[in-house]
Design an enzyme around this catalytic site. Sequence first.
Site, PDB file in Angstrom:
ATOM      1  N   GLU A 114      24.779  98.812   1.931  1.00  0.00           N
ATOM      2  CA  GLU A 114      23.400  97.968   2.255  1.00  0.00           C
ATOM      3  C   GLU A 114      23.299  97.912   4.097  1.00  0.00           C
ATOM      4  OE1 GLU A 114      24.690  93.966   1.545  1.00  0.00           O
ATOM      5  OE2 GLU A 114      25.139  94.388  -0.565  1.00  0.00           O
ATOM      6  N   LYS A 116      23.147  96.631   7.505  1.00  0.00           N
ATOM      7  CA  LYS A 116      23.678  95.629   8.228  1.00  0.00           C
ATOM      8  C   LYS A 116      22.738  94.990   9.164  1.00  0.00           C
ATOM      9  CE  LYS A 116      27.595  94.473  11.170  1.00  0.00           C
ATOM     10  NZ  LYS A 116      26.886  93.296  11.741  1.00  0.00           N
ATOM     11  N   ASP A 118      21.009  92.811  11.990  1.00  0.00           N
ATOM     12  CA  ASP A 118      21.101  92.478  13.345  1.00  0.00           C
ATOM     13  C   ASP A 118      20.654  91.009  13.414  1.00  0.00           C
ATOM     14  OD1 ASP A 118      22.424  92.197  15.744  1.00  0.00           O
ATOM     15  OD2 ASP A 118      20.986  93.556  16.580  1.00  0.00           O
ATOM     16  N   TYR A 225      22.233  88.201   1.292  1.00  0.00           N
ATOM     17  CA  TYR A 225      22.859  89.449   0.660  1.00  0.00           C
ATOM     18  C   TYR A 225      24.207  89.085   0.185  1.00  0.00           C
ATOM     19  CZ  TYR A 225      24.797  88.913   5.326  1.00  0.00           C
ATOM     20  OH  TYR A 225      25.191  88.274   6.399  1.00  0.00           O
ATOM     21  N   LYS A 313      29.125 101.325  11.900  1.00  0.00           N
ATOM     22  CA  LYS A 313      27.772 100.907  12.931  1.00  0.00           C
ATOM     23  C   LYS A 313      27.256 102.376  13.467  1.00  0.00           C
ATOM     24  CE  LYS A 313      28.059  96.658  14.869  1.00  0.00           C
ATOM     25  NZ  LYS A 313      28.735  95.863  16.180  1.00  0.00           N
ATOM     26  N   CYS A 411      21.745  98.733  54.771  1.00  0.00           N
ATOM     27  CA  CYS A 411      21.106  98.376  53.570  1.00  0.00           C
ATOM     28  C   CYS A 411      19.890  98.810  53.480  1.00  0.00           C
ATOM     29  CB  CYS A 411      20.988  96.655  53.678  1.00  0.00           C
ATOM     30  SG  CYS A 411      20.179  96.064  52.442  1.00  0.00           S
ATOM     31  N   CYS A 414      17.264  95.412  54.191  1.00  0.00           N
ATOM     32  CA  CYS A 414      17.043  94.734  55.712  1.00  0.00           C
ATOM     33  C   CYS A 414      17.575  95.611  56.617  1.00  0.00           C
ATOM     34  CB  CYS A 414      18.002  93.520  55.463  1.00  0.00           C
ATOM     35  SG  CYS A 414      19.624  93.598  55.481  1.00  0.00           S
ATOM     36  N   CYS A 435      25.867  94.607  51.294  1.00  0.00           N
ATOM     37  CA  CYS A 435      25.052  94.272  52.439  1.00  0.00           C
ATOM     38  C   CYS A 435      25.487  92.960  52.939  1.00  0.00           C
ATOM     39  CB  CYS A 435      23.511  94.039  52.084  1.00  0.00           C
ATOM     40  SG  CYS A 435      22.796  93.071  53.199  1.00  0.00           S
ATOM     41  N   CYS A 440      19.562  88.826  54.061  1.00  0.00           N
ATOM     42  CA  CYS A 440      18.740  90.003  53.344  1.00  0.00           C
ATOM     43  C   CYS A 440      17.655  89.500  52.421  1.00  0.00           C
ATOM     44  CB  CYS A 440      19.663  90.994  52.923  1.00  0.00           C
ATOM     45  SG  CYS A 440      19.095  91.904  52.016  1.00  0.00           S
TER      46      CYS A 440
HETATM   47  S1  IVH Z   1      28.548  90.899   4.067  1.00  0.00           S
HETATM   48  C1  IVH Z   1      32.888  88.550   3.815  1.00  0.00           C
HETATM   49  N1  IVH Z   1      26.398  92.137   4.343  1.00  0.00           N
HETATM   50  O1  IVH Z   1      27.666  91.057   9.775  1.00  0.00           O
HETATM   51  C2  IVH Z   1      31.963  89.022   4.968  1.00  0.00           C
HETATM   52  N2  IVH Z   1      27.326  90.679   6.139  1.00  0.00           N
HETATM   53  O2  IVH Z   1      29.871  91.701  11.599  1.00  0.00           O
HETATM   54  C3  IVH Z   1      30.827  89.623   4.277  1.00  0.00           C
HETATM   55  N3  IVH Z   1      25.868  91.097   8.288  1.00  0.00           N
HETATM   56  O3  IVH Z   1      29.668  88.281   9.324  1.00  0.00           O
HETATM   57  C4  IVH Z   1      29.641  89.878   5.110  1.00  0.00           C
HETATM   58  N4  IVH Z   1      24.185  92.227   7.198  1.00  0.00           N
HETATM   59  O4  IVH Z   1      26.800  88.065   9.417  1.00  0.00           O
HETATM   60  C5  IVH Z   1      27.381  91.369   4.837  1.00  0.00           C
HETATM   61  N5  IVH Z   1      24.746  93.367   4.296  1.00  0.00           N
HETATM   62  C6  IVH Z   1      25.448  92.564   4.824  1.00  0.00           C
HETATM   63  C7  IVH Z   1      25.422  92.222   6.206  1.00  0.00           C
HETATM   64  C8  IVH Z   1      26.335  91.525   6.848  1.00  0.00           C
HETATM   65  C9  IVH Z   1      24.588  91.628   8.267  1.00  0.00           C
HETATM   66  C10 IVH Z   1      26.597  90.149   9.096  1.00  0.00           C
HETATM   67  C11 IVH Z   1      27.295  88.869   8.659  1.00  0.00           C
HETATM   68  C12 IVH Z   1      28.710  89.389   8.949  1.00  0.00           C
HETATM   69  C13 IVH Z   1      28.562  90.238  10.116  1.00  0.00           C
HETATM   70  C14 IVH Z   1      29.856  91.010  10.566  1.00  0.00           C
END
Ligand code: IVH
Length: 735
Positions: A114, A116, A118, A225, A313, A411, A414, A435, A440
């Site tokens: 899935e 991740k 941000d 999720y 990542k 600098c 100045c 400096c 300044c």
């Molecule tokens: S599952 C038991 N799925 O990333 C922990 N987390 O760096 C399960 N996050 O704490 C987390 N996308 O806040 C999961 N598809 C995803 C995610 C995800 C973002 C976050 C989440 C987690 C953090 C860890």
Amino acid sequence: MTPADAQQRIAHLRAQVTHHDERYYRQAQPEISDFDYDRLKRELAELEEEFLLFASADSPTRRVGDDRVQGFVEVAHRQKMLSLDNTYNETELRAFHTRLVKLLETDDLRYTVEPKIDGLAVSLTYEEGKFVRAVTRGQGDRGDDVTANVRTIASLPRTLHGAAPRIVEIRGEIYLTQAEFERINAERAKEGEELYANPRNVAAGTIKLLDAAEVARRKLDIVLYGLGACEPAVVHSQTELQEKIRAWGLPVVERYWKVRGIDAAWAAIGELDQLRRTFAYGTDGAVVKLDDFDQQRNTGTTDKSPRWAIAYKYKPDSARTRLKSITIQVGKTGILSPVAELEPVFLSLSTISRATLHNEDEIRRKDIRVGDLVEIERAGEVIPAVLRSFPEERPAGATAFSLFDAVGGHCPVCGGKIARVEVDTESGLGAAWKCENYDCRAQRAGRLGFFCSRRALAIDGVGEIVAAKLVELDLVRDPPDLYDLPLETLATLNLGTGEEPRIFGEKNATKIVAARKVARGLPLEKWLYALSVPDVGETTARELGRRHRNLADLADSALLRAVLERAALEEEKDRESPNSKKNPPKDEAERSRRKMRRIAIDAELTTLEAGVLAGVPSEVGPSVAASALAFFAGEPGRRLLAKLQALGIDPAGTVMTAGAFTGKTFVLTGTLPTLKREEAEQKILAAGGKVSGSVSKKTSYVLAGAEAGSKLEKAQALGVPVIDETAFLQLLGPA
Ligand code: IVH
């Protein structure tokens, strides 16, 4: 690495990681990229593993970054919210799979892959299908109740569609779309306010606003999720969960993959990488999860993260371009920093023509020369940085860089003298040019901008550009001069040029006038921080602000002098030790004289520790004390004090008063993040309170830290208030 080196490095890394955790989770204002943060944390974890001797239960590697802030009610999660292990490399991803194969004794493993997201983690509770609560991750077991703010999210249904369990915690991420982020920033730019760095920071900052109407104006979004507690259990795998979340009518990820084996997972990670920039939310990685919930349960979790999932990542975006030249910027402390002037290049949604080179040592270490092809990187919010050069493609005549030569020994702003100084850098101590002219123009503008920044006095409206203009026009020499400017002067300020004027305007000027008035009433700790006293950072300012009545008291601080005295005594004790090998006593008479002196020193130290220095934390050490005293004794400090006095500004310290805890009984349990147990006890006693070993109905507070034991449970059973260190320190200071 010797154990002593390791110990020192571990301490340094712990302090750094703790600092960046605070910036990221609580303040939503990270200073470094996730990539750099992960690198620091990884190095720390590896050292702790290698040097078990220095492992510690309260290391930041053992806890989930805490997002809790003041003003919100804390709520316990029914099921803990964990964090994820992460990696940037394929080998480690495969090792994750190998571990699971061993644990589960089968190599037929199915995963989901899935995005991740941000954003910031949140747990939604639905009871009988009705949305009742939204809580941040907090420290994993309990978080802040942000229900009112989450209710402003238009895409979130108040009622689950179809059949719903009696109670279910659904986990996901709150985020801001790129478009909404840009809209908010454009609005801020118009108002002359500081710009936000990236969507994640705004989302995290917004969810912690106490004004839900303001939250509603910034259109937050959410995607779900994950599952916490669910009664009765209605899904048995991650894929079923994804479908269920969708069927309930909740927003889900745009795409996920259901795969068999790690090769297929790796392929999906590659596909996701191609797609991720088209998603509504920022995606900085892929999360690989065992699909089957029974298998998940069988692998279990560590104290921080599940064994059945890992985050892969993606490396931050990078691009190649030509380094045209290196210019020098002068910051508020006078440090000269090199800036890369680049052939413009498109990277992560915008065109980049400047990037940081950090410092001269880095340029040398990376062998970067003017004229080189360089790789630049932009990781989320932070300023783009030059990563490396390509010496093999170096054009003839590419020249090595010397900062001193580049500025001709003066600098660049100045023309004043520059000097070599030691500075803290990410890779330890380094050297830089500074400096030396306090007046300044660059330093003055830097200090004014800082004075007005949100973390200091929050005089919104005076950002970098306005500050630079006020200094350039000589309207402000020292930050307090801002108070002398009439509304009229501010309103007619021209931020543009003669041909293309950009007038600041009455509305913006009025805002500044209102904000500077509010700032008058802020406490000593804020003012101290805002005045850019050398070596006095936010924490130090807070500590000093709580131990002095006002600026005058601080300028002539008995406490700071005692800190210096203690350091001098300790040094003497070392140097004149009767057993010193470096400096051995020349005869028996001297040895016994030293012994006597040592006894006297110990007595003096005890008096200091028990008296003026009681409870003073290590942040307030001899270098801070020397800097602060020297600053206020010198011309700049005296000038500031005189100006503030003339303006009638006399910020008051929140001096700790004995008696704050009179009649209160405390029980301590677990490890506190910064205070030692004895220190906490001493503070309680000093404030007139009592400390007891066991919890009863008569206990006023249980002060709990990490790995709190049965005392915590007992407190909860008896309904005794449980507080953490932050709340404790707040109680201690007068309200
Ligand atoms: S599952 C038991 N799925 O990333 C922990 N987390 O760096 C399960 N996050 O704490 C987390 N996308 O806040 C999961 N598809 C995803 C995610 C995800 C973002 C976050 C989440 C987690 C953090 C860890």
